[in-house]
Design a protein around this motif. Structure first.
Motif, PDB file in Angstrom:
ATOM      1  N   THR B 360       0.817  -1.219   0.000  1.00 46.98           N
ATOM      2  CA  THR B 360       0.000   0.000   0.000  1.00 46.98           C
ATOM      3  C   THR B 360       0.850   1.269   0.000  1.00 46.98           C
ATOM      4  OG1 THR B 360      -0.109  -0.178   2.399  1.00 46.98           O
ATOM      5  CG2 THR B 360      -1.964  -1.083   1.158  1.00 46.98           C
ATOM      6  N   ASP B 361       2.169   1.102   0.065  1.00 40.73           N
ATOM      7  CA  ASP B 361       3.050   2.279   0.015  1.00 40.73           C
ATOM      8  C   ASP B 361       3.067   2.867  -1.383  1.00 40.73           C
ATOM      9  OD1 ASP B 361       5.817   1.541   2.314  1.00 40.73           O
ATOM     10  OD2 ASP B 361       3.877   2.554   2.540  1.00 40.73           O
ATOM     11  N   LYS B 366      13.204   4.983  -1.439  1.00 44.38           N
ATOM     12  CA  LYS B 366      14.652   4.715  -1.374  1.00 44.38           C
ATOM     13  C   LYS B 366      14.949   3.851  -0.169  1.00 44.38           C
ATOM     14  CE  LYS B 366      15.738   9.141  -3.398  1.00 44.38           C
ATOM     15  NZ  LYS B 366      16.257  10.472  -3.196  1.00 44.38           N
ATOM     16  N   LEU B 367      15.962   3.034  -0.307  1.00 43.58           N
ATOM     17  CA  LEU B 367      16.513   2.403   0.885  1.00 43.58           C
ATOM     18  C   LEU B 367      18.033   2.359   0.740  1.00 43.58           C
ATOM     19  CD1 LEU B 367      17.128  -0.949   0.259  1.00 43.58           C
ATOM     20  CD2 LEU B 367      14.677  -0.948   0.299  1.00 43.58           C
ATOM     21  N   ILE B 375      16.907   2.301  -5.189  1.00 42.46           N
ATOM     22  CA  ILE B 375      15.565   2.843  -5.393  1.00 42.46           C
ATOM     23  C   ILE B 375      14.614   1.693  -5.704  1.00 42.46           C
ATOM     24  CG2 ILE B 375      14.118   4.389  -6.775  1.00 42.46           C
ATOM     25  CD1 ILE B 375      16.707   5.999  -7.340  1.00 42.46           C
ATOM     26  N   ILE B 376      13.579   1.577  -4.883  1.00 40.95           N
ATOM     27  CA  ILE B 376      12.511   0.618  -5.205  1.00 40.95           C
ATOM     28  C   ILE B 376      11.591   1.377  -6.159  1.00 40.95           C
ATOM     29  CG2 ILE B 376      10.719  -0.913  -4.323  1.00 40.95           C
ATOM     30  CD1 ILE B 376      12.008  -0.660  -1.558  1.00 40.95           C
ATOM     31  N   GLU B 377      11.706   1.071  -7.440  1.00 42.23           N
ATOM     32  CA  GLU B 377      10.969   1.866  -8.435  1.00 42.23           C
ATOM     33  C   GLU B 377       9.495   1.488  -8.444  1.00 42.23           C
ATOM     34  OE1 GLU B 377      12.659   1.620 -12.299  1.00 42.23           O
ATOM     35  OE2 GLU B 377      14.230   3.058 -11.823  1.00 42.23           O
ATOM     36  N   PRO B 440      -0.246  -8.167   2.384  1.00 44.33           N
ATOM     37  CA  PRO B 440      -0.156  -6.702   2.340  1.00 44.33           C
ATOM     38  C   PRO B 440       1.271  -6.203   2.551  1.00 44.33           C
ATOM     39  CG  PRO B 440      -1.735  -7.441   4.004  1.00 44.33           C
ATOM     40  CD  PRO B 440      -1.036  -8.655   3.495  1.00 44.33           C
ATOM     41  N   GLU B 441       2.096  -7.064   3.188  1.00 44.27           N
ATOM     42  CA  GLU B 441       3.470  -6.643   3.470  1.00 44.27           C
ATOM     43  C   GLU B 441       4.393  -7.860   3.374  1.00 44.27           C
ATOM     44  OE1 GLU B 441       4.364  -3.436   6.673  1.00 44.27           O
ATOM     45  OE2 GLU B 441       4.961  -5.349   7.559  1.00 44.27           O
TER      46      GLU B 441
END
Lengths: 175, 464
Positions: B360-361, B366-367, B375-377, B440-441
């Protein structure tokens, strides 16, 4: 259609390509469905067209021509799908040739949608493009790669026949 | 004029009729996006294959060992002037190591054919030495033919060959199964490679066996149900001439290599008829681990370079590695020393190796890992896909290497990547596709992460 987005797609930006395709996907699907009259086949045709478009996007010279170019690929894929299926749709004519066919069954069968479903796929597509999707004759000619005269004569010849059949049905109701 | 009026009348007639709108299926968007991803992954894979050149037909690695295996050869950034020793051979039949050994007169074991219930299994190109046993397995049969070509998309039945080497404590092996994309292919193909522990082959041969004993199964894997055994071949015997099996030459090296804070020890060099092997161990500060060398190679005194083909290496434990190089100098006594070389090393850290991904993000996000920004694109769960529906796209900095993403409960995963740059000079994002149920995660962990520490070195290894 955002010309800049198309230009980025042509340069290889996958996200821009996805965005422009999604802008035309509904129209592409409806035209495919009009041609194939089958949900799965129509989605396959659109997806195959997406693949071909992505692999050949660099051949697109005019960004503002994207929609026409893409729809043309979709229609070609529909033809391929149809060849795979090898179906022939010709029910409506046989209904009318049989003079002994009960009138009440003709009434049940026929309305515009039913009539369209019995038509040759290309003839059906012409009607759909003009009266459902709002294409001009010239736009249809460019997209289908047919002379405008051919598009016009096929379209109106079919419309005349359809009108006769539909009015015959109406007459049956009133009669 | 008359025609125009008629046309206008027809226009008006049709326009006033009820028209049913064609409903667009909700899943169309997901299918289109999936298609775009697949085409892009294929494009990246094509670049990847063009660079590796040797392994173009491999689709699946069957891991029946408990050690971790690296099978992708590193990309070589060597100039064309440096000669890399290669012998052209179809990967199903062997590699440069087996090919040169054959040229030098090292015998293959006799091939074996077994037929049962309409199935035929052929074991061929069998080479056996103290380091490894390699063979090609081909399965034929009407039922096999009906299932070819294999799609490997997880939606259709997939036939496979499974072997067991019955003479050894660990009957497993590393297998590379061919996925033919050509309907003319009539056989299922597997290249199997069995590795041995120290003295394992000597112990086996001391029992004076006349055969190698194997069993085989032809298995059909179908989505959403248990695998089905099509045919079992219980007792396969490959005739053995013990006098022709050659033992390895082992050279103790015990040389330390210090790169930055990492101390890596070259423990030994093993030269076997079909392959050379370097064993290394590592000792790093707590919280860090040695991932791998960058472009490892062996070089002889004439400047010829030996690199891996197929199976690059194995990790017998967390701190030990085995690196393989072909072909072998077993039959060439003219060299006094070899050099073990590399362009750098990859070091990983435990801290930051695991992270959470929420569906849901909003992305990009970035991490940080080892001081580098990732970068989580995009993160997408494609419910329309049967295979690998979770897709995570990462833009990785050039200093970081990640083999894959581990998620608990995942059944399989793939990683599309390339070293190339797109037309704007930007690196392609790495696409990770994972077969896992929707949540969800997710708790995600980098698999074999490594921070690149440059440092070209060549370490001499004395042979005489």
């Amino acid at each position: 259609m955002d010309e800049l987005l198309v230009k980025k797609a042509v340069k290889g930006d996958k996200d821009s390509f996805s965005e422009v395709v999604l802008q035309v996907k509904d129209e592409a699907y409806r035209l495919a469905y009009c041609y194939l009259h089958n949900e799965e086949d129509s989605m396959d045709a659109v997806c195959d067209a997406v693949e071909k478009a992505l692999l050949n996007i660099k051949t697109l010279r005019e960004p503002n021509f994207f929609k026409t170019w893409f729809i043309r690929i979709v229609i070609n894929e529909c033809k391929i799908q149809l060849r795979k299926r090898e179906k022939v749709i010709s029910l409506a004519d046989s209904l009318y040739k049989d003079e002994n066919y009960p009138t009440y069954k003709r009434e049940e069968k026929l309305d515009l949608e039913k009539l369209l479903s019995f038509m040759d796929p290309l003839d059906r597509l012409l009607i759909y493009m003009k009266y459902y999707a709002g294409y001009t004759l010239e736009e249809m000619s460019i997209t289908l790669d047919l002379p405008t005269g051919t598009v016009k004569s096929k379209l109106y010849r079919n419309l005349k026949e359809m009108k006769v059949k539909l009015e015959a049905k109406e007459g049956a109701y009133e009669g | 004029m008359k025609d125009d009026l008629e046309e206008q009348e027809l226009d008006r007639y049709i326009e006033q009729l009820d028209k049913k709108e064609i409903k667009v299926p909700l899943q169309l968007e997901a299918k289109i996006l999936d298609c775009v991803d697949r085409v892009n992954a294929r494009k990246r894979t094509s670049l990847h294959k063009a660079l590796t050149r040797t392994f173009t037909a491999v689709a699946v690695v069957l891991l029946l060992f408990t050690v971790s295996v690296k099978w992708l050869p590193n990309f070589a950034a060597y100039a064309s002037a440096i000669p890399v020793v290669r012998y052209a051979v179809d990967w199903i039949k062997g590699d440069s190591g087996t090919e040169l050994a054959k040229k030098q007169g090292y015998s293959e074991l006799a091939s074996v054919t077994i037929q049962q219930n309409g199935y035929k299994l052929v074991l061929d190109n069998i080479m056996f030495d103290e380091d490894r046993l390699v063979l090609s397995a081909y399965a034929y049969g009407e039922k096999i033919e009906e299932l070819l070509p294999i799609e490997l998309d997880g939606t259709k039945p997939e036939p496979s060959i499974s072997l067991k080497f019955l003479d050894f404590k660990e009957p497993g092996y590393i297998g590379l199964q061919h996925s033919p994309d050509d309907s003319k292919e009539k056989a299922l193909k597997l290249r199997a490679e069995k590795h041995f522990e120290e003295k394992e082959v000597r112990t086996f041969l001391s029992g004076q066996p006349e055969y190698l004993s194997l069993s085989a199964e032809l298995i059909l894997r179908t989505p959403d149900s248990d695998p089905k055994v099509l045919q079992t071949f219980k007792s396969i015997k490959i005739p053995l001439d013990r006098s022709k099996i050659l033992m390895s030459k082992i050279y103790e090296v015990k040389q330390n290599v210090q790169v930055d804070k990492a101390k890596i020890t070259l423990d030994s060099l093993t030269i076997s008829p079909t392959r050379m092997r370097v064993d290394v161990s590592s000792n790093l500060p707590e919280g860090f681990f040695f991932t791998n060398f960058v472009n490892p190679y062996l070089k002889d005194s004439k400047g010829n370079v030996y690199k891996p083909e197929g199976i690059v290496g194995t990790d017998p434990s967390e701190t030990t590695k085995r690196l393989f190089f072909v072909p072998s100098l077993y039959f060439d006594d003219s060299h006094d020393q070899l050099y073990f070389g590399f362009d750098g090393i990859l070091i990983g850290a435990e801290e930051g190796k695991a992270f959470k991904i929420s569906m849901t993000d909003t992305y990009p996000k970035k991490l940080s890992y080892m001081g580098e920004e990732i970068i989580i694109e995009k993160v997408r769960y494609n419910h329309a896909r049967d295979l690998d529906p979770l897709q995570i796209q990462l833009q990785l900095p050039r200093k970081l290497s990640i083999q894959g993403l581990d998620i608990e409960g995942s059944k399989r995963s793939s990683h599309g990547m390339t070293d190339s740059l797109d037309e704007n000079g930007k690196p392609f994002a790495d696409l990770f596709e994972i077969d896992v149920d929707y949540r969800p995660e997710y708790e995600v962990e980098f698999s074999f992460p490594g921070y690149l520490i440059n440092g070209k070195k060549e370490i001499p290894i004395k042979l005489k």
